[in-house]
Design a protein around this motif. Structure first.
Motif, PDB file in Angstrom:
ATOM      1  N   ARG A   1      45.113  71.522   6.939  1.00 21.33           N
ATOM      2  CA  ARG A   1      46.073  70.932   5.980  1.00 21.33           C
ATOM      3  C   ARG A   1      45.924  69.429   5.947  1.00 21.33           C
ATOM      4  O   ARG A   1      45.903  68.810   4.886  1.00 21.33           O
ATOM      5  CB  ARG A   1      47.513  71.265   6.395  1.00 21.33           C
ATOM      6  CG  ARG A   1      48.084  72.493   5.767  1.00 21.33           C
ATOM      7  CD  ARG A   1      49.531  72.678   6.209  1.00 21.33           C
ATOM      8  NE  ARG A   1      50.412  71.660   5.628  1.00 21.33           N
ATOM      9  CZ  ARG A   1      51.655  71.457   6.038  1.00 21.33           C
ATOM     10  NH1 ARG A   1      52.163  72.166   7.029  1.00 21.33           N
ATOM     11  NH2 ARG A   1      52.395  70.535   5.443  1.00 21.33           N
ATOM     12  N   GLY A   2      45.817  68.826   7.161  1.00 18.00           N
ATOM     13  CA  GLY A   2      45.650  67.374   7.253  1.00 18.00           C
ATOM     14  C   GLY A   2      44.316  66.923   6.684  1.00 18.00           C
ATOM     15  O   GLY A   2      44.245  65.900   6.004  1.00 18.00           O
ATOM     16  N   LEU A   3      43.261  67.680   6.969  1.00 15.93           N
ATOM     17  CA  LEU A   3      41.939  67.346   6.423  1.00 15.93           C
ATOM     18  C   LEU A   3      42.009  67.261   4.899  1.00 15.93           C
ATOM     19  O   LEU A   3      41.511  66.308   4.293  1.00 15.93           O
ATOM     20  CB  LEU A   3      40.906  68.423   6.778  1.00 15.93           C
ATOM     21  CG  LEU A   3      40.313  68.477   8.180  1.00 15.93           C
ATOM     22  CD1 LEU A   3      39.242  69.563   8.222  1.00 15.93           C
ATOM     23  CD2 LEU A   3      39.734  67.127   8.589  1.00 15.93           C
ATOM     24  N   ALA A   4      42.640  68.270   4.299  1.00 15.99           N
ATOM     25  CA  ALA A   4      42.708  68.329   2.826  1.00 15.99           C
ATOM     26  C   ALA A   4      43.456  67.115   2.278  1.00 15.99           C
ATOM     27  O   ALA A   4      43.054  66.535   1.261  1.00 15.99           O
ATOM     28  CB  ALA A   4      43.384  69.620   2.385  1.00 15.99           C
ATOM     29  N   ILE A   5      44.529  66.719   2.958  1.00 16.27           N
ATOM     30  CA  ILE A   5      45.280  65.536   2.506  1.00 16.27           C
ATOM     31  C   ILE A   5      44.384  64.300   2.605  1.00 16.27           C
ATOM     32  O   ILE A   5      44.302  63.499   1.674  1.00 16.27           O
ATOM     33  CB  ILE A   5      46.579  65.368   3.334  1.00 16.27           C
ATOM     34  CG1 ILE A   5      47.505  66.575   3.118  1.00 16.27           C
ATOM     35  CG2 ILE A   5      47.290  64.065   2.946  1.00 16.27           C
ATOM     36  CD1 ILE A   5      48.684  66.646   4.090  1.00 16.27           C
ATOM     37  N   GLY A   6      43.659  64.177   3.733  1.00 19.86           N
ATOM     38  CA  GLY A   6      42.761  63.038   3.926  1.00 19.86           C
ATOM     39  C   GLY A   6      41.621  62.995   2.918  1.00 19.86           C
ATOM     40  O   GLY A   6      41.208  61.923   2.476  1.00 19.86           O
ATOM     41  N   ILE A   7      41.133  64.148   2.533  1.00 20.92           N
ATOM     42  CA  ILE A   7      40.050  64.231   1.537  1.00 20.92           C
ATOM     43  C   ILE A   7      40.576  63.813   0.158  1.00 20.92           C
ATOM     44  O   ILE A   7      39.815  63.374  -0.698  1.00 20.92           O
ATOM     45  CB  ILE A   7      39.465  65.678   1.489  1.00 20.92           C
ATOM     46  CG1 ILE A   7      38.742  66.016   2.798  1.00 20.92           C
ATOM     47  CG2 ILE A   7      38.511  65.865   0.313  1.00 20.92           C
ATOM     48  CD1 ILE A   7      38.441  67.508   2.976  1.00 20.92           C
ATOM     49  N   GLY A   8      41.920  63.952  -0.017  1.00 21.17           N
ATOM     50  CA  GLY A   8      42.524  63.567  -1.295  1.00 21.17           C
ATOM     51  C   GLY A   8      42.876  64.756  -2.165  1.00 21.17           C
ATOM     52  O   GLY A   8      43.103  64.616  -3.369  1.00 21.17           O
ATOM     53  N   LEU A   9      42.949  65.929  -1.547  1.00 21.10           N
ATOM     54  CA  LEU A   9      43.245  67.148  -2.307  1.00 21.10           C
ATOM     55  C   LEU A   9      44.735  67.456  -2.357  1.00 21.10           C
ATOM     56  O   LEU A   9      45.170  68.316  -3.122  1.00 21.10           O
ATOM     57  CB  LEU A   9      42.500  68.337  -1.682  1.00 21.10           C
ATOM     58  CG  LEU A   9      40.978  68.220  -1.630  1.00 21.10           C
ATOM     59  CD1 LEU A   9      40.383  69.287  -0.728  1.00 21.10           C
ATOM     60  CD2 LEU A   9      40.406  68.335  -3.030  1.00 21.10           C
ATOM     61  N   GLY A  10      45.516  66.781  -1.528  1.00 19.91           N
ATOM     62  CA  GLY A  10      46.956  67.040  -1.466  1.00 19.91           C
ATOM     63  C   GLY A  10      47.322  68.056  -0.406  1.00 19.91           C
ATOM     64  O   GLY A  10      46.458  68.558   0.318  1.00 19.91           O
ATOM     65  N   ASP A  11      48.620  68.333  -0.311  1.00 24.44           N
ATOM     66  CA  ASP A  11      49.134  69.245   0.717  1.00 24.44           C
ATOM     67  C   ASP A  11      49.106  70.665   0.162  1.00 24.44           C
ATOM     68  O   ASP A  11      50.120  71.179  -0.295  1.00 24.44           O
ATOM     69  CB  ASP A  11      50.552  68.812   1.104  1.00 24.44           C
ATOM     70  CG  ASP A  11      51.064  69.580   2.312  1.00 24.44           C
ATOM     71  OD1 ASP A  11      50.328  70.444   2.846  1.00 24.44           O
ATOM     72  OD2 ASP A  11      52.212  69.329   2.719  1.00 24.44           O
TER      73      ASP A  11
END
Ligand code: ADP
Ligand code: MG
Length: 144
Positions: free
Chosen positions: A43-53
């Motif tokens: 979940r955190g990776l996706a937020i960091g990539i810029g995909l959102g939660d």
């Protein structure tokens, strides 16, 4: 790199930092038991990539695919718990995802260890107690 987090929120914060450094084609391979925090980390990776939660567990689907609105990157999140051989891997499209320059995040990666490329980033998550996790990242000098 090795870190201890004291809550799911702290794990997400750490994963966001890793996610910001990821590039297309990167492969994250998790080891860690059920409930360790592999999906939470993703979940955190996706937020960091810029995909959102947006991450939910791929337990039933085996793979969830999240594409950026501008198509600049795609995160493919796998659960390999029930994958027994490379025919099954082929059937879920793993080798296609691998060759398409996506970012892959693989839970239960020990089940597919023989097909992971040399560039794979390994993340081991260990449960210390209800809220504490030890998270170790190996295989890439971006994350020392
Ligand atoms: P996995 O995908 O490894 O089975 P999940 O991420 O689905 O694990 O679940 C982890 C569970 O542990 C969640 O219920 C989460 O709230 C809880 N948890 C407690 N402390 C932490 C922590 N420090 N980091 C990550 N998850 C934690
Ligand atoms: Mg999970």
């Amino acid at each position: 790199m090795k870190a201890v987090t004291n809550s799911p929120e702290e794990t997400i914060e750490l994963a966001k930092k890793i996610g910001r450094k990821l590039k297309n084609g990167d492969i994250i391979a998790y080891t860690g038991d059920l409930g360790a925090g592999k999906t939470t980390f993703t979940r955190g990776l996706a937020i960091g990539i810029g995909l959102g939660d947006i991450v939910t567990s791929p337990t039933f689907s085996l793979v969830n695919e999240y594409r950026a609105n501008d198509c600049s990157s795609t995160l493919c999140h796998f659960d390999m718990y029930r994958i027994a051989d490379s025919d099954e891997l082929e059937a879920i499209g793993f080798f296609d995802y691998l060759s398409e320059d996506n970012i892959l995040a693989v839970e239960w990666s020990e089940n597919i260890s023989d097909v992971l490329p040399e560039s794979t980033v390994y993340i081991k998550i260990m449960r210390i107690d209800d809220n504490k996790r030890e998270i170790e990242i190996n295989g890439d000098e971006r994350f020392v």
